[in-house]
Design an enzyme around this catalytic site. Structure first.
Site, PDB file in Angstrom:
ATOM      1  N   GLU A  84       0.836  -1.209   0.000  1.00 49.82           N
ATOM      2  CA  GLU A  84       0.000   0.000   0.000  1.00 49.82           C
ATOM      3  C   GLU A  84       0.867   1.253   0.000  1.00 49.82           C
ATOM      4  O   GLU A  84       0.556   2.241  -0.677  1.00 49.82           O
ATOM      5  CB  GLU A  84      -0.946   0.027   1.215  1.00 49.82           C
ATOM      6  CG  GLU A  84      -1.958  -1.110   1.272  1.00 49.82           C
ATOM      7  CD  GLU A  84      -3.033  -1.056   0.200  1.00 49.82           C
ATOM      8  OE1 GLU A  84      -3.034  -0.108  -0.610  1.00 49.82           O
ATOM      9  OE2 GLU A  84      -3.868  -1.984   0.157  1.00 49.82           O
ATOM     10  N   ASP A 231      -4.394  -9.658  -8.632  1.00 49.30           N
ATOM     11  CA  ASP A 231      -4.729  -8.651  -9.654  1.00 49.30           C
ATOM     12  C   ASP A 231      -3.567  -7.852 -10.254  1.00 49.30           C
ATOM     13  O   ASP A 231      -3.207  -7.978 -11.415  1.00 49.30           O
ATOM     14  CB  ASP A 231      -5.813  -7.699  -9.111  1.00 49.30           C
ATOM     15  CG  ASP A 231      -5.548  -7.168  -7.697  1.00 49.30           C
ATOM     16  OD1 ASP A 231      -4.483  -7.476  -7.141  1.00 49.30           O
ATOM     17  OD2 ASP A 231      -6.401  -6.435  -7.159  1.00 49.30           O
ATOM     18  N   GLU A 325     -18.551  -6.315  -2.535  1.00 44.66           N
ATOM     19  CA  GLU A 325     -17.168  -6.799  -2.415  1.00 44.66           C
ATOM     20  C   GLU A 325     -17.020  -8.201  -2.992  1.00 44.66           C
ATOM     21  O   GLU A 325     -15.996  -8.542  -3.567  1.00 44.66           O
ATOM     22  CB  GLU A 325     -16.786  -6.830  -0.946  1.00 44.66           C
ATOM     23  CG  GLU A 325     -15.673  -6.020  -0.395  1.00 44.66           C
ATOM     24  CD  GLU A 325     -14.683  -5.270  -1.266  1.00 44.66           C
ATOM     25  OE1 GLU A 325     -15.016  -4.701  -2.317  1.00 44.66           O
ATOM     26  OE2 GLU A 325     -13.524  -5.238  -0.859  1.00 44.66           O
ATOM     27  N   GLU A 343     -12.297   0.231  -9.499  1.00 48.74           N
ATOM     28  CA  GLU A 343     -11.906  -0.651 -10.608  1.00 48.74           C
ATOM     29  C   GLU A 343     -12.892  -0.646 -11.772  1.00 48.74           C
ATOM     30  O   GLU A 343     -12.494  -0.666 -12.936  1.00 48.74           O
ATOM     31  CB  GLU A 343     -11.712  -2.095 -10.113  1.00 48.74           C
ATOM     32  CG  GLU A 343     -10.417  -2.344  -9.365  1.00 48.74           C
ATOM     33  CD  GLU A 343     -10.414  -1.827  -7.941  1.00 48.74           C
ATOM     34  OE1 GLU A 343     -11.496  -1.357  -7.483  1.00 48.74           O
ATOM     35  OE2 GLU A 343      -9.369  -1.868  -7.280  1.00 48.74           O
TER      36      GLU A 343
HETATM   37  C1  DMJ Z   1      -6.372   0.401  -5.100  1.00 48.60           C
HETATM   38  O1  DMJ Z   1      -5.634   0.807  -3.995  1.00 48.60           O
HETATM   39  C2  DMJ Z   1      -5.482  -0.164  -6.151  1.00 48.60           C
HETATM   40  O2  DMJ Z   1      -6.161  -0.107  -7.355  1.00 48.60           O
HETATM   41  C3  DMJ Z   1      -5.038  -1.561  -5.858  1.00 48.60           C
HETATM   42  O3  DMJ Z   1      -4.324  -2.145  -6.915  1.00 48.60           O
HETATM   43  C4  DMJ Z   1      -6.159  -2.475  -5.484  1.00 48.60           C
HETATM   44  N1  DMJ Z   1      -7.381  -1.790  -5.350  1.00 48.60           N
HETATM   45  C5  DMJ Z   1      -7.422  -0.577  -4.619  1.00 48.60           C
HETATM   46  C6  DMJ Z   1      -8.791   0.041  -4.711  1.00 48.60           C
HETATM   47  O4  DMJ Z   1      -9.806  -0.879  -4.786  1.00 48.60           O
END
Ligand code: DMJ
Length: 752
Positions: A84, A231, A325, A343
């Protein structure tokens, strides 16, 4: 809303939009992992810097940068998530720097700027590096900004696992940092982590799991999808190729993409599977994070499945106002929360860019209307606690301003609305902008020459070309619509309308068009009916087949109900058969020269024909039947007369084969598996079931051999021509040598 953040929350990391105050870690009840994004470094301010420039708020950007430089401390005694912190803070600082130098060059704003954000980014980069001190090169998931990892004060560093996305979503920010500053170490570390993940991919499926042990490299969670936990690993492989121009990243991405499309993509669904058994679904629900995937598919140039998945997601949104979610394959809410994730807006933006179809503007309008109607509160936008009730949570994650605002604004913006050319930048996973010119700057990291390793790849032009958004479908404005059309009612179609009606129709005694007991996996007509009913067939490696029904894949609601009835019958049929007597394994012993009984092959019994346990054994020479599958009258009855016929598995039911060889005069039969390489050493033995009808007419003994054991007999025939075998109840043999291990595992029932 930027103002609301400054007024009510600053310098806290996040705004609490219901109570109009800042969220300060330690002062609010802990929310577990979610709080690991909060490092007391004014997260939302940093995460939204480049959004201000995109929205043409240049003056506000200038003020915000000054605030960051003046107030933000990166040396707090706080344990934060490496992932993060990288995507939001390092990415935020680098995105801010990228646009600050762009503005400075334009000559009006930011004239005082002297790379200060970049210096902060570098300071933060060095703070994250101790996390990579593992033998694998995969980073620890958490680090203490002040004390690093090892020291006792750090309160972190004992973790053994991290998620794949956590370790594989660093290269854009770290490479940008290296290339902006000339300090190569960052790019080197991020590449090493990616190389390790690539090495650890499951080789037979080319998929990666969700979590991995950072010390041993073993997969801890072996499920695999494109959403939570994985992802952005895929996203960064493709984007690293775009930003850095390094072919090996594209080759890796293409290999994974191929696997995703083979196993995970079941348009319009994306379903998690097991990395070792990729034909097996790992769950029956999807998570909201996978909504980024259509956007990535646009970047890859694979527009059709992007349109399909996006359309499915949009219908889920229309049903619940937001994307829950997690939601099930029949689109019921699985986890009702929605933290205003961006997203879906991201994918909508990229699809609009690719297709120019105004439909995607309508989609964007719906998103904005829903946000205003259901999430807007006096101090900002509040996350949904439950999309079904519309209840709120006192939470506004920093990605809402960093991503959601940016993508929605860009969706509706004309070229002239943006003061720079957005095409010169790539979006990180947090939608931070990094300039593409970095690809030719400070390229000191040696590129791995990987071509020989990837020779199996299809390097057609398609795989090596980025789509040009200017020229997609200029002559076919209805292209996207034609793909969406069949999916228009995909969500409604699978709604619980079924439950009562299906129960009723069961009660009414309606029968499916194909009865479970008649079904044969090799009959093309049966397969056609199955497809219509939304039932798919998965061939397992050990030769068994698995049936899965997805109502939404049925041709109509009536077909879906037929499919349910068929599945119900199938379940009843197999549980009935499970209750039937479990027969022990049998044996095929080669008794002729030069084996003389020393070779004993483990064989599966049949639920019909002569019971070897009661009638002792059957001895005879073997002969192959013609046709070898034994599914029609034999054309070589003289060859099998008085002998034990060898027949290949497949094309028809075991009982039918038995009748055909018996009619030709055979005294017994051995069915040899058609799955090459199968063996009783590795696959569970099964008993051959009848065909649901009366099998009393079958008088000869029938045994089953897996292909490895069967080929011992076939090889023996090739070498010695005359081969005599003994079919027996294995337990009664006293043998001197066993070729295959005895197997007393529970036997499965198989019909064909
Ligand atoms: C974001 O912080 C980024 O896109 C991350 O890759 C995963 N998703 C969150 C928001 O949903």
């Amino acid at each position: 809303h930027f103002r609301a953040v400054y007024e009510h929350a600053y310098p806290a990391d996040e705004l609490m939009p219901l109570t109009c105050r800042g969220r300060v870690r330690g002062q609010e009840p802990s929310r577990g992992d979610v709080d690991d994004a909060l490092g007391k470094f004014s997260l939302t301010l940093i995460d939204s810097l480049d959004t201000l420039v995109v929205l043409n708020k240049t003056k506000e950007f200038e003020d915000a940068v000054r605030k960051v430089l003046r107030d933000v401390n990166l040396d707090n005694d706080v344990v934060v998530s490496v992932f993060e912190t990288n995507i939001r803070v390092l990415g935020g600082l680098l995105g801010g720097h990228s646009l600050a130098i762009m503005l400075k060059e334009k000559g009006e704003y930011m004239q005082w700027y002297n790379d200060e954000l970049l210096q902060m980014a570098k300071q933060l980069g060095y703070k994250l590096l101790p996390a990579f001190n593992t033998t694998s090169g995969l980073p620890y998931p958490r680090i203490n900004l002040k004390f690093g990892i090892r020291k006792p004060e750090a309160r972190t560093g004992t973790e053994t696992d991290t998620c794949t996305a956590c370790a594989g979503t660093l290269i854009l920010e770290f490479a940008a940092l290296s290339r902006f500053t000339g300090a190569t170490i960052f790019e080197e570390y991020a590449r090493k982590a990616l190389d390790f993940l690539w090495e650890k991919r499951q080789r037979s499926s080319n998929l990666v799991g969700v979590t991995i042990n950072i010390h041993t490299g073993d997969w801890v969670r072996k499920d695999s999808g494109v959403g939570a936990g994985i992802d952005s690993y895929y996203e960064y492989l493709l984007k690293a190729y775009v930003l850095l121009g390094d072919d090996s990243f594209l080759e890796r991405f293409n290999t994974h993409y191929d696997a995703i499309m083979r196993y995970i993509s079941q348009p319009p669904l994306l379903l998690d599977v097991h990395i070792h058994k990729p034909m097996l679904n790992a769950r029956t629900w999807m998570d909201a994070l996978l909504a980024f995937f259509p956007g990535l598919q646009v970047l890859k140039g694979d527009i059709r499945p992007a349109i399909e998945t996006h359309e499915m997601l949009y219908q889920v949104i229309k049903k619940h106002n937001f994307l829950p979610e997690a939601f099930t394959t029949d689109f019921r809410v699985h986890w009702a929360q929605h933290p205003l994730r961006p997203e879906f807006a991201e994918s909508t933006y990229f699809l609009y860019k690719a297709t120019g179809d105004p439909y995607y503007l309508e989609v964007g309008k719906t998103l904005i209307e829903n946000l205003n109607k259901y999430a807007r509160v006096p101090c900002g936008f509040a996350a949904m606690k439950d999309v079904r009730t519309g209840s709120h949570e006192d939470r506004m994650d920093s990605f809402f301003l960093a991503e959601m605002f940016k993508y929605l604004y860009l969706l509706f913006a004309d070229k002239e609305d943006i003061i720079f050319d957005i095409e010169d930048y790539i979006f990180t996973t947090e939608a931070h902008l990094l300039p593409l010119w970095l690809s030719t700057t400070n390229q000191s990291i040696s590129k791995k020459n990987t071509t020989s390793e990837y020779t199996e790849l299809d390097d057609s032009n398609f795989d090596w070309t980025c789509p040009n958004t200017q020229i997609l479908f200029p002559n076919d404005p209805l292209y996207a619509q034609s793909i969406r059309e069949p999916l228009k009612n995909v969500v409604d179609k699978s709604c619980p309308r079924g439950i009562i009606r299906v129960e009723e129709s069961f009660r009414s005694g309606a029968k499916p068009p194909l009865r479970a007991r008649d079904f044969m996996a090799t009959n093309p007509e049966h397969l056609e009916i199955l497809k219509k009913m939304g039932v798919s067939l998965i061939h397992l490696k050990d030769g068994r087949v698995q049936l899965v029904q997805h109502a939404i894949q049925a041709a109509s609601s009536i077909d879906a109900e037929d499919g349910l009835r068929f599945m119900q019958e199938m379940i009843e049929l197999s549980s009935q058969q499970q209750k039937e007597q479990q027969l022990p394994p049998r044996a095929v012993q080669i008794v002729s020269h030069p084996f003389f009984g020393r070779v004993v092959l483990t064989a599966g019994p049949a639920q019909f024909g002569l019971d070897l346990s009661k009638h002792k054994e059957t001895r005879g020479f073997v002969a192959s039947s013609k046709p070898y599958n034994g599914c029609s009258e034999l054309t070589n009855p003289e060859a099998v007369m008085g002998k034990i016929a060898l027949i290949q598995r497949g094309q028809c039911m075991f009982a039918e084969k038995a009748r055909n060889i018996q009619n030709a005069g055979a005294i017994g039969g051995i069915v040899i598996d058609d799955n090459e390489g199968s063996s009783s050493d590795t696959a569970p033995l099964f008993q051959m079931a009848g065909d649901g009808k009366d099998t009393d007419d079958i008088k000869i003994p029938m045994l089953f051999l897996f292909s490895k054991e069967g080929s011992i007999i076939l090889d023996a025939i090739r070498e010695y021509e005359e081969v005599e075998v003994l079919l027996s109840d294995k337990l009664s043999i006293s043998f001197t040598s066993l070729v295959t291990k005895m197997s007393y595992r529970k036997l499965f029932l198989v019909h064909w």
